[in-house]
Design an enzyme around this catalytic site. Structure first.
Site, PDB file in Angstrom:
ATOM      1  N   ASN A  46       0.813  -1.222   0.000  1.00  0.00           N
ATOM      2  CA  ASN A  46       0.000   0.000   0.000  1.00  0.00           C
ATOM      3  C   ASN A  46       0.842   1.267   0.000  1.00  0.00           C
ATOM      4  OD1 ASN A  46       0.621  -0.989   2.667  1.00  0.00           O
ATOM      5  ND2 ASN A  46      -0.571   0.699   3.487  1.00  0.00           N
ATOM      6  N   GLY A  84       5.306   2.948   0.026  1.00  0.00           N
ATOM      7  CA  GLY A  84       6.749   2.723   0.054  1.00  0.00           C
ATOM      8  C   GLY A  84       7.244   1.778  -1.034  1.00  0.00           C
ATOM      9  N   ARG A 112      -3.158  -2.590   5.909  1.00  0.00           N
ATOM     10  CA  ARG A 112      -3.709  -2.803   7.254  1.00  0.00           C
ATOM     11  C   ARG A 112      -4.766  -1.752   7.572  1.00  0.00           C
ATOM     12  NH1 ARG A 112       1.240  -3.326  11.273  1.00  0.00           N
ATOM     13  NH2 ARG A 112       1.846  -1.432  10.138  1.00  0.00           N
ATOM     14  N   GLY A 123       7.295  -4.864   6.510  1.00  0.00           N
ATOM     15  CA  GLY A 123       8.342  -4.834   7.533  1.00  0.00           C
ATOM     16  C   GLY A 123       8.239  -3.599   8.401  1.00  0.00           C
ATOM     17  N   TYR A 172      15.882  -5.731  14.098  1.00  0.00           N
ATOM     18  CA  TYR A 172      15.604  -5.603  12.658  1.00  0.00           C
ATOM     19  C   TYR A 172      16.625  -6.379  11.826  1.00  0.00           C
ATOM     20  CZ  TYR A 172      14.861  -3.111   8.190  1.00  0.00           C
ATOM     21  OH  TYR A 172      14.618  -2.776   6.877  1.00  0.00           O
TER      22      TYR A 172
HETATM   23  P1  NDP Z   1       7.370   1.685   4.958  1.00  0.00           P
HETATM   24  O1  NDP Z   1       7.456   1.911   6.425  1.00  0.00           O
HETATM   25  O2  NDP Z   1       7.206   2.829   4.027  1.00  0.00           O
HETATM   26  O3  NDP Z   1       6.221   0.601   4.637  1.00  0.00           O
HETATM   27  C1  NDP Z   1       6.147  -0.585   5.374  1.00  0.00           C
HETATM   28  C2  NDP Z   1       5.048  -1.424   4.787  1.00  0.00           C
HETATM   29  O4  NDP Z   1       4.958  -2.657   5.545  1.00  0.00           O
HETATM   30  C3  NDP Z   1       3.689  -0.743   4.909  1.00  0.00           C
HETATM   31  O5  NDP Z   1       2.914  -1.084   3.783  1.00  0.00           O
HETATM   32  C4  NDP Z   1       3.124  -1.380   6.160  1.00  0.00           C
HETATM   33  O6  NDP Z   1       1.722  -1.370   6.217  1.00  0.00           O
HETATM   34  C5  NDP Z   1       3.624  -2.803   5.998  1.00  0.00           C
HETATM   35  N1  NDP Z   1       3.584  -3.556   7.242  1.00  0.00           N
HETATM   36  C6  NDP Z   1       4.293  -3.335   8.366  1.00  0.00           C
HETATM   37  N2  NDP Z   1       3.975  -4.248   9.289  1.00  0.00           N
HETATM   38  C7  NDP Z   1       3.039  -5.053   8.755  1.00  0.00           C
HETATM   39  C8  NDP Z   1       2.316  -6.170   9.219  1.00  0.00           C
HETATM   40  N3  NDP Z   1       2.471  -6.654  10.448  1.00  0.00           N
HETATM   41  N4  NDP Z   1       1.431  -6.755   8.376  1.00  0.00           N
HETATM   42  C9  NDP Z   1       1.241  -6.278   7.136  1.00  0.00           C
HETATM   43  N5  NDP Z   1       1.885  -5.216   6.643  1.00  0.00           N
HETATM   44  C10 NDP Z   1       2.775  -4.612   7.445  1.00  0.00           C
HETATM   45  O7  NDP Z   1       8.682   0.878   4.622  1.00  0.00           O
HETATM   46  P2  NDP Z   1       9.517   0.702   3.271  1.00  0.00           P
HETATM   47  O8  NDP Z   1       8.628   0.775   2.096  1.00  0.00           O
HETATM   48  O9  NDP Z   1      10.697   1.556   3.377  1.00  0.00           O
HETATM   49  O10 NDP Z   1      10.008  -0.803   3.494  1.00  0.00           O
HETATM   50  C11 NDP Z   1       9.459  -1.916   2.813  1.00  0.00           C
HETATM   51  C12 NDP Z   1      10.351  -3.107   3.108  1.00  0.00           C
HETATM   52  O11 NDP Z   1      11.666  -2.816   2.662  1.00  0.00           O
HETATM   53  C13 NDP Z   1      10.453  -3.420   4.597  1.00  0.00           C
HETATM   54  O12 NDP Z   1      10.502  -4.820   4.779  1.00  0.00           O
HETATM   55  C14 NDP Z   1      11.776  -2.782   4.963  1.00  0.00           C
HETATM   56  O13 NDP Z   1      12.344  -3.410   6.084  1.00  0.00           O
HETATM   57  C15 NDP Z   1      12.567  -3.017   3.706  1.00  0.00           C
HETATM   58  N6  NDP Z   1      13.712  -2.130   3.542  1.00  0.00           N
HETATM   59  C16 NDP Z   1      13.558  -0.771   3.486  1.00  0.00           C
HETATM   60  C17 NDP Z   1      14.670   0.032   3.326  1.00  0.00           C
HETATM   61  C18 NDP Z   1      14.578   1.507   3.244  1.00  0.00           C
HETATM   62  O14 NDP Z   1      15.630   2.153   3.217  1.00  0.00           O
HETATM   63  N7  NDP Z   1      13.427   2.118   3.166  1.00  0.00           N
HETATM   64  C19 NDP Z   1      16.018  -0.541   3.224  1.00  0.00           C
HETATM   65  C20 NDP Z   1      16.052  -1.976   3.299  1.00  0.00           C
HETATM   66  C21 NDP Z   1      14.936  -2.723   3.451  1.00  0.00           C
HETATM   67  P3  NDP Z   1       0.925  -0.123   6.884  1.00  0.00           P
HETATM   68  O15 NDP Z   1       0.820   0.929   5.837  1.00  0.00           O
HETATM   69  O16 NDP Z   1      -0.381  -0.734   7.270  1.00  0.00           O
HETATM   70  O17 NDP Z   1       1.748   0.321   8.073  1.00  0.00           O
END
Ligand code: NDP
Length: 230
Positions: free
Chosen positions: A7, A9, A30, A73, A136
């Site tokens: 949804n 990022g 969510r 995540g 993490y």
């Molecule tokens: P954001 O915080 O922008 O988005 C996180 C996403 O994960 C949201 O869609 C969130 O949903 C969802 N989410 C979190 N917890 C849950 C859960 N329990 N069940 C279902 N959905 C969940 O993060 P990013 O887009 O930056 O990160 C995406 C992935 O990339 C993650 O796994 C992160 O660890 C990884 N990553 C990111 C980096 C970065 O620099 N940004 C670098 C390396 C890895 P909701 O909108 O409902 O909160």
């Protein structure tokens, strides 16, 4: 195909990239609702029941999930001595056990179809570590063992399991970092810039493509060179 946390990022960029290729794309959220033009299903990956219900809905609406991107995540940073058991468990439950839950559910149908692509969004910190992120980094390192075990278990059935290890990508997650930390991070990136979510999405599209048919158990860095050599 299904992207967890699609949804916003990186997950949203991945979902849009697959949609641009003409794929039928579902994302989990969510409660935020589905982004424009994408099929959304409510699912918290910490709940096996919600994962089951989400897959059942997606299969009914779009057909079996042939490509799964386990992207959802969270972070909950603190130094080890201050890190509570609850914080450690919560991050591992969302990032690692959540990926296990969706991968397990997705492979049921992939095994029958004798094809499928599992893509896990890890992080460069799985390899290099990160102060304040023991929970993490442990969860993200766990994804590599998870993916590689799955790759060995079911590679003979035409299913690949790969990991993307992004570096610092401009999203809400990195916007939450302090300016001082951002400057420190930038200094350590050989390409001297943060990454874009689209650059991670391109890697996911590649790993799901026919061109990547002989790639499994790989960890693909999209990190501007931060983790090179590891
Ligand atoms: P954001 O915080 O922008 O988005 C996180 C996403 O994960 C949201 O869609 C969130 O949903 C969802 N989410 C979190 N917890 C849950 C859960 N329990 N069940 C279902 N959905 C969940 O993060 P990013 O887009 O930056 O990160 C995406 C992935 O990339 C993650 O796994 C992160 O660890 C990884 N990553 C990111 C980096 C970065 O620099 N940004 C670098 C390396 C890895 P909701 O909108 O409902 O909160």
């Amino acid at each position: 195909m299904l992207v967890t946390g699609g949804n916003r990022g990186i997950g949203l960029a991945i979902a849009r990239a697959f949609a641009a290729e003409g794929d039928r794309v579902a994302v989990t959220h969510r409660g935020s609702g589905a982004p424009d033009g994408l099929f959304g299903v409510e699912c918290d990956v910490t709940s096996a029941e919600q994962v089951e219900a989400a897959f059942a809905t997606v299969e009914a609406e779009l057909g079996p999930v042939e490509v799964l991107v386990a992207n959802a995540g969270i972070t909950d940073d603190s130094l080890l001595l201050r890190m509570s058991e609850e914080s450690f468990d919560r991050v591992v439950d969302a990032n690692l056990a959540g990926a296990y839950r969706v991968a397990k559910r997705a492979t049921q149908k992939m095994l029958r179809a004798r094809r499928g692509r599992l893509i896990f969004v890890s992080s460069v910190v799985a390899l290099v570590g990160s102060p304040g992120q023991a929970n993490y980094a442990a969860s993200k390192a766990g994804l590599i063992g998870l993916a590689r075990s799955i790759a060995r278990e079911i590679g003979s059935r035409g299913i690949t399991a790969n990991v993307i290890a992004p570096g610092f990508i401009e999203t809400d997650m990195t916007a939450a970092m302090t300016d001082a930390r951002r400057a420190e991070v930038l200094a350590g990136i050989p390409l001297q810039r943060y990454g874009a979510a689209d650059e991670v999405a391109a890697a996911a599209v590649y790993l799901a493509s026919d061109a990547a048919g002989y790639v499994t158990g790989a960890v693909l860095p999209i990190d501007g060179g931060v983790g090179m050599g590891l």
